[in-house]
Design an enzyme around this catalytic site. Structure first.
Site, PDB file in Angstrom:
ATOM      1  N   LEU A   1       0.807  -1.224   0.000  1.00 49.65           N
ATOM      2  CA  LEU A   1       0.000   0.000   0.000  1.00 49.65           C
ATOM      3  C   LEU A   1       0.840   1.273   0.000  1.00 49.65           C
ATOM      4  O   LEU A   1       0.292   2.369  -0.085  1.00 49.65           O
ATOM      5  CB  LEU A   1      -0.910   0.028   1.251  1.00 49.65           C
ATOM      6  CG  LEU A   1      -2.292  -0.626   1.142  1.00 49.65           C
ATOM      7  CD1 LEU A   1      -2.164  -2.119   0.882  1.00 49.65           C
ATOM      8  CD2 LEU A   1      -3.101  -0.400   2.407  1.00 49.65           C
TER       9      LEU A   1
ATOM     10  N   TYR B   1       1.312   9.602 -10.504  1.00 54.41           N
ATOM     11  CA  TYR B   1       0.527   8.653  -9.707  1.00 54.41           C
ATOM     12  C   TYR B   1      -0.125   7.605 -10.618  1.00 54.41           C
ATOM     13  O   TYR B   1       0.072   6.400 -10.432  1.00 54.41           O
ATOM     14  CB  TYR B   1      -0.540   9.421  -8.931  1.00 54.41           C
ATOM     15  CG  TYR B   1      -1.368   8.565  -8.002  1.00 54.41           C
ATOM     16  CD1 TYR B   1      -0.833   8.091  -6.808  1.00 54.41           C
ATOM     17  CD2 TYR B   1      -2.691   8.229  -8.310  1.00 54.41           C
ATOM     18  CE1 TYR B   1      -1.592   7.306  -5.941  1.00 54.41           C
ATOM     19  CE2 TYR B   1      -3.451   7.453  -7.452  1.00 54.41           C
ATOM     20  CZ  TYR B   1      -2.903   7.000  -6.262  1.00 54.41           C
ATOM     21  OH  TYR B   1      -3.654   6.225  -5.414  1.00 54.41           O
TER      22      TYR B   1
END
Ligand code: NAD
Length: 313
Positions: free
Chosen positions: A71, A143
């Site tokens: 994560l 991203y």
């Protein structure tokens, strides 16, 4: 199981740790504390079945684990655009390092991918077979493309080396422990409302998002990690399907807080998608997953958490 959670001191990661420990697993968190905080895991420090290691996933590490939840990555635009080169490194080198580890110790690895891989979609709602509509050179690309490469690496490690992978395409999630000031819409609205400020709406407020409460999302991730089938390596959307405009979100928040909220409009940021909604048929059919928490319940818990942390006091 011994479970590694990278980014475990962040918003989603800390809730995942709570859930995994509750399920009886041992948890090791790797986190650089870039956007995460020890406050999020303060209640877990000192437990025998929990370890925190301050570590940047851009650097390799050797650990004995059975499962890896990857994560680690700043998730809100103001954080991932702060140092975009580092964001790409975190996604790409972080995935490479965790895949190398998974291969070496034969661990199963789950990648926290994102609905941003669809970017500004031309297909609605988004199914996992849709390839997306991404600007490769924009301010959000560090991203979006970082996450796309990470997924490519997972699939290639799977095909080339038989690594046991899971790819969760996470849609907008909110809840307690979201970082204050991270600029995401739910936290922005709650902070402004608690401070008695006017709510800022970008654009005309008619663009939509689907908001998933954190407990539902974490349940989806755990179900996916436990899922065993020939197609278990295929990406799965996890998110709420109830589409809401920003104007509707303000109304819902006002009702939860018992006050009338006033709004002001600002121009939409660059490359901000106008609509996004997951098709979660796969998650329902394969994982038996469906979100349960309504926006009103979720907002109530989130507002309560922001109040407890002193926002608006
Ligand atoms: N919250 C959402 O709505 C959402 C949606 C889609 C995908 N995701 C993904 O889920 C994951 C968690 O998101 P979040 O909302 O909890 O964000 P977050 O910023 O709260 O958590 C990310 C964590 O990763 C850590 N981190 C960042 N760079 C690192 C590095 N180089 N090495 C080690 N640790 C590092 C941060 O310190 C933080 O604790 C991210 O990968 C994000 O892309 C989140």
């Amino acid at each position: 199981m011994r479970v590694l959670v990278t980014g475990g001191a962040g918003f989603l990661g800390s809730h995942l740790c709570d859930r995994l420990l509750g399920d009886g697993h041992q948890v090791i968190v790797l986190d650089s504390l870039f956007t995460g905080s020890k406050d999020n895991i303060a209640h877990l420090l000192g437990r025998n079945d929990f370890e925190f290691v301050r570590h940047d996933v851009v650097q390799p590490i050797l650990l004995e684990v059975d499962w890896i939840f990857n994560l680690a990555c700043p998730a809100s635009p103001i954080h991932y655009q702060y140092n975009p080169v580092k964001t790409v490194k975190t996604s790409v080198m972080g995935a490479l390092n965790m895949l190398g580890l998974a291969k070496r110790v034969k661990a199963r690895i789950l990648q926290a991918s994102t609905s941003e891989v669809y970017s500004d979609p031309q297909v609605h709602p988004q199914t996992e077979t849709y390839w997306g509509h991404v600007n490769p050179i924009g301010v959000r690309s560090c991203y979006d493309e970082g996450k796309r490469v990470a997924a490519t690496l997972l699939m290639d490690y799977h095909r080339q080396s038989g690594v046991d992978i899971r790819i969760a395409r996470i849609f907008n999630t909110y809840g307690p422990r979201m970082a204050v000031g991270d600029g995401r819409v739910v936290s922005n609205f709650i902070e402004q409302a608690l401070r008695g400020e006017t709510i800022t709406i970008y654009g005309d407020g008619e663009h939509t998002r689907c908001f998933c409460y954190v407990d539902d999302l974490i349940d989806g991730l755990v179900r996916l990690m436990n899922y065993e089938a020939d197609n278990a390596h295929e990406p799965i959307n996890i998110g709420n399907t109830r589409e809401q405009s920003m104007n509707e979100l303000v109304t819902a928040l006002g009702e939860v807080m018992g006050k009338t909220l006033t709004t002001e409009r600002r121009p939409l940021p660059k490359d901000d998608p106008t609509r996004r909604r997951p098709d979660t048929t796969r998650a329902t059919e394969r994982l038996g997953w469906k979100p349960k928490v309504t926006i009103e319940e979720g907002l109530e818990k989130t507002v309560e958490d922001f109040r407890r942390r002193g926002v608006g006091a």
